[in-house]
Design a protein around this motif. Structure first.
Motif, PDB file in Angstrom:
ATOM      1  N   LEU A 464       8.160 -39.577  -0.978  1.00  0.00           N
ATOM      2  CA  LEU A 464       8.740 -38.457  -1.718  1.00  0.00           C
ATOM      3  C   LEU A 464      10.202 -38.734  -2.052  1.00  0.00           C
ATOM      4  CD1 LEU A 464       7.204 -35.402   0.168  1.00  0.00           C
ATOM      5  CD2 LEU A 464       6.224 -36.824  -1.619  1.00  0.00           C
ATOM      6  N   ASP A 465      10.563 -38.451  -3.285  1.00  0.00           N
ATOM      7  CA  ASP A 465      11.926 -38.691  -3.749  1.00  0.00           C
ATOM      8  C   ASP A 465      12.882 -37.656  -3.159  1.00  0.00           C
ATOM      9  OD1 ASP A 465      10.522 -39.398  -6.984  1.00  0.00           O
ATOM     10  OD2 ASP A 465      11.027 -40.813  -5.379  1.00  0.00           O
ATOM     11  N   ARG A 528       0.663 -38.775  -8.736  1.00  0.00           N
ATOM     12  CA  ARG A 528       2.046 -38.390  -9.076  1.00  0.00           C
ATOM     13  C   ARG A 528       2.075 -37.037  -9.783  1.00  0.00           C
ATOM     14  NH1 ARG A 528       5.072 -37.874 -13.057  1.00  0.00           N
ATOM     15  NH2 ARG A 528       3.456 -38.535 -14.490  1.00  0.00           N
ATOM     16  N   GLU A 532       3.705 -33.286  -8.338  1.00  0.00           N
ATOM     17  CA  GLU A 532       4.728 -32.495  -9.040  1.00  0.00           C
ATOM     18  C   GLU A 532       4.467 -30.990  -8.963  1.00  0.00           C
ATOM     19  OE1 GLU A 532       4.759 -34.455 -12.960  1.00  0.00           O
ATOM     20  OE2 GLU A 532       6.914 -34.642 -12.645  1.00  0.00           O
ATOM     21  N   LYS A 543      11.889 -29.359  -7.058  1.00  0.00           N
ATOM     22  CA  LYS A 543      10.701 -30.031  -7.561  1.00  0.00           C
ATOM     23  C   LYS A 543      10.422 -31.231  -6.669  1.00  0.00           C
ATOM     24  CE  LYS A 543       8.779 -32.133 -11.747  1.00  0.00           C
ATOM     25  NZ  LYS A 543       9.056 -32.532 -13.129  1.00  0.00           N
ATOM     26  N   THR A 545       8.766 -34.704  -6.162  1.00  0.00           N
ATOM     27  CA  THR A 545       8.234 -35.854  -6.910  1.00  0.00           C
ATOM     28  C   THR A 545       8.085 -37.033  -5.962  1.00  0.00           C
ATOM     29  OG1 THR A 545      10.432 -36.651  -7.530  1.00  0.00           O
ATOM     30  CG2 THR A 545       9.366 -35.095  -9.047  1.00  0.00           C
ATOM     31  N   SER A 547       7.663 -41.565  -5.875  1.00  0.00           N
ATOM     32  CA  SER A 547       7.688 -42.873  -6.528  1.00  0.00           C
ATOM     33  C   SER A 547       6.598 -43.738  -5.921  1.00  0.00           C
ATOM     34  CB  SER A 547       9.052 -43.536  -6.343  1.00  0.00           C
ATOM     35  OG  SER A 547      10.060 -42.754  -6.942  1.00  0.00           O
ATOM     36  N   LYS A 575      11.985 -46.603  -7.669  1.00  0.00           N
ATOM     37  CA  LYS A 575      13.145 -45.809  -7.254  1.00  0.00           C
ATOM     38  C   LYS A 575      14.370 -46.161  -8.098  1.00  0.00           C
ATOM     39  CE  LYS A 575      11.566 -43.695  -3.410  1.00  0.00           C
ATOM     40  NZ  LYS A 575      11.565 -42.232  -3.216  1.00  0.00           N
ATOM     41  N   LYS A 579      12.982 -42.995 -10.336  1.00  0.00           N
ATOM     42  CA  LYS A 579      12.093 -42.238  -9.455  1.00  0.00           C
ATOM     43  C   LYS A 579      11.007 -41.498 -10.262  1.00  0.00           C
ATOM     44  CE  LYS A 579      15.936 -41.550  -6.233  1.00  0.00           C
ATOM     45  NZ  LYS A 579      16.782 -40.579  -5.535  1.00  0.00           N
ATOM     46  N   ASN A 580      10.068 -40.866  -9.557  1.00  0.00           N
ATOM     47  CA  ASN A 580       8.957 -40.121 -10.154  1.00  0.00           C
ATOM     48  C   ASN A 580       8.217 -40.974 -11.175  1.00  0.00           C
ATOM     49  OD1 ASN A 580       7.214 -37.998 -10.578  1.00  0.00           O
ATOM     50  ND2 ASN A 580       8.525 -36.988 -12.096  1.00  0.00           N
ATOM     51  N   ARG A 581       7.846 -42.174 -10.785  1.00  0.00           N
ATOM     52  CA  ARG A 581       7.142 -43.078 -11.681  1.00  0.00           C
ATOM     53  C   ARG A 581       6.301 -44.041 -10.860  1.00  0.00           C
ATOM     54  NH1 ARG A 581      10.327 -45.178 -15.517  1.00  0.00           N
ATOM     55  NH2 ARG A 581       9.151 -47.125 -15.717  1.00  0.00           N
TER      56      ARG A 581
END
Length: 595
Positions: A464-465, A528, A532, A543, A545, A547, A575, A579-581
């Motif tokens: 988690l980011d 992913r 979210e 939020k 998110t 990675s 990262k 991030k979130n990818r």
């Protein structure tokens, strides 16, 4: 004795011309010399006994000068005890166990039999030989009664304390020790008990403590000349002050006693001082000092041993590096911190399972013995009743069958309990996923089978980011909710044969059989998107998110380590890219990162 010698010499001078008196004088002198040697041997033994824990080397040297053959039976038992204790204090555990076992079997006094049994409980607990520890603990517990004489009772109490300490039962330890602090026991025992009690209660409930309690204990223990215990209590006192918000007072106390504590030469104690200093300097934003002392603590760590001081020192270093903007160092120390903390949890789970298994084996063995005894009794009864009517015989058969059914039901229930304990030890307590130890063990088996069958394996890693910010700003309840939600979201996207686990902290892994990297990327994207959605129901302005890093056996080798490292590197790239990818590992990327 000196007066006797002077008197004899005076008589010699006065009666020198009398041969008969000279002969008597010679005999008296020889007798006095022998008596002097016997007293000297006894005194040396008693001095060695008194110095055994405060000055182990002096005690060992003095014991070496004592001739066991010239001692009486009671003194020989004490000599054998000191020899066994010397093995223990010098880290020769196997020799200490052998020596204490021999003394327990051969001692001529009840006191040293009890003392040896208590020492063996402590040694078996330290070496995690739970079967022998529990077996002997049952023999030692009766010696803890107030009716038992000292020092046998104190040795038994110490053994129970050490056992609770080794099995990490801090609440039981604190409850067991507290009433003993008000009893009329020796100063040595009280100081040891105070140290163990403070050590447990500081982590459990600060409301049970106050400064006067520490000061009263230290006032007594300073008279004992036991520097390890004394400075350990000072460290507990400082930790209590720090946890109570009295940071300056805690820092002053540690700095006053640091040099003397380090001079004792007990590295574990010095490491605790360094670790706590690093933590305190971090809270006061003195980052250089925090970094220096945390590094000193790590320099004293035992390789591959996840002690609380090692874990806390790495936690301090990753927070210092994060504040300094050195994210590469922060990432390194955070990973080390997470790995050690996960290893500590795994060790505790494995220890719990081993203790439960030991108890189960012991109960099962006892049950088998009872069953054999009862079966023998039944056979004898059947032989005596063979001439009686069929009605009585049938009745005995029915009773025997009911007994067997009851015993079978009991054994089945015990077996189910054992299976439940084993399953719990394989699960992560928060998310219900496989824990780190179980995930790695089973993943290695899956990868090995896939290699033999030439099937593709994909490895997906995500965390988690900015999870630390969620914990800091919204509390651990929301943080735990996010972790549970992430686990649930990822599990909902898994296929039937996919294996998912939590490796520690906010880090998760999925092992996918018969799946290449492209399919794994699609799975990661769906995870992913699901993650979210977490926390929207809470109506919070945050939020969650994650990675993702993806790898498969077309990119790397058929081994857990290589799949893990390549997916980890891919996640690190995700990262860095915002991030979130999802990022997939590539051979050339792995090679460049490795260089």
């Amino acid at each position: 004795m000196c007066k006797l010698t002077i008197k004899i010499e005076t008589d010699c001078i006065a009666l020198l011309n009398t041969f008969f008196l000279l002969t008597c004088l010679y005999t008296s002198c020889v007798s006095a010399t022998v008596s002097s040697n016997e007293i000297s041997q006894s005194e040396k033994l008693e001095q060695a006994y008194a110095l055994r824990s405060s000055s182990p080397e002096k005690a060992k040297t003095m014991l070496a000068s004592v001739s066991r053959r010239q001692l009486n039976p009671l003194q020989q038992d004490k000599f054998d005890y000191l020899l066994a204790y010397s093995y223990f204090i010098n880290g020769e555990i196997n020799s200490a166990i052998e020596a204490f076992s021999a003394l327990a079997n051969n001692a001529q006094t009840e006191e040293f039999i009890q003392t040896s049994l208590a020492s063996l409980v402590s040694l078996y607990s330290a070496t995690q030989d739970w079967t022998n520890a529990q077996k002997l603990l049952d023999r030692v517990l009766p010696f803890t009664n107030a009716s038992n004489t000292l020092p046998s009772r104190e040795n038994a109490l110490t053994a129970v304390i050490n056992y609770y300490n080794q099995v990490d039962e801090l609440e039981l330890l604190a409850q067991f020790i507290k009433p003993l602090l008000s009893e009329n026991l020796s100063l040595r025992f009280h100081c040891h008990a105070y140290f163990e009690w403070f050590n447990a209660v500081v982590e459990l409930d600060l409301n049970q403590l106050n400064e006067q309690r520490f000061e009263s204990a230290l006032e007594q223990c300073n008279e004992l000349n036991e520097p390890i215990i004394t400075y350990a209590i000072y460290e507990n006192f400082a930790r209590y002050l720090f946890y109570s918000g009295k940071t300056d007072k805690a820092l002053k106390m540690l700095n006053i006693h640091l040099q003397q504590a380090a001079a004792v030469g007990y590295s574990a104690l010095t490491q605790e001082y360094y670790e706590l200093l690093g933590k305190i300097y971090l809270t006061t934003n003195q980052l250089i000092e925090a970094q220096v002392f945390a590094n000193k603590a790590i320099a004293l760590e035992i390789p591959n041993v996840a002690t609380p001081s090692n874990i806390a020192a790495h936690e301090t270093l990753y927070k210092v590096a994060e504040k300094q903007g050195n994210f590469e160092q922060a990432f390194y120390h955070y990973r080390t911190f997470a790995e050690l903390n996960s290893r500590k949890i795994d060790n505790k789970n494995a220890k719990t399972l081993a203790i439960q298994k030991s108890k189960f084996d012991s109960e099962q063995k006892t049950s088998k013995i009872d069953l054999l005894d009862k079966e023998n009794a039944l056979l004898k009864s059947n032989a005596l009743l063979a001439k009686k009517s069929n009605v009585i015989q049938n009745l005995l058969i029915v009773i025997f069958m009911l007994f067997c059914l009851g015993l079978g039901y009991w054994l089945l229930k015990k077996h189910k309990s054992y299976i439940q304990v084993r399953e719990l030890s394989q699960q992560d307590e928060l998310t219900g996923l496989a824990n780190s130890r179980h995930f790695k063990s089973r993943a290695a088996d899956i990868i090995r089978q896939a290699k033999e069958q030439n099937k593709a394996i994909s490895f997906v890693m995500f965390d988690l980011d900015d999870f630390k910010n969620i914990n800091d700003e919204y509390g651990h309840r929301i943080g735990d909710f996010a972790l549970e939600g992430a686990a649930k979201a990822a599990k909902s996207q898994c296929r039937q044969n996919d294996f998912i686990g939590r490796l520690g902290g906010e880090e998760f892994c999925v092992l996918m059989e018969d799946c290449d990297a492209l399919q794994a990327q699609e799975f990661a994207e769906s995870c992913r998107a699901e993650i979210e959605k977490i926390l929207k129901e809470e109506r919070l302005s945050i939020k969650v998110t994650a990675s993702f890093g993806v790898s498969d056996t077309h990119i790397t080798q058929y081994s857990f380590k290589s799949l893990y490292n390549s997916a980890d590197q891919a996640m690190y790239i995700a990262k860095r890219k915002g991030k979130n990818r999802v990022e997939c590992a590539k051979k050339m990327v792995i090679q460049s990162l490795g260089e």
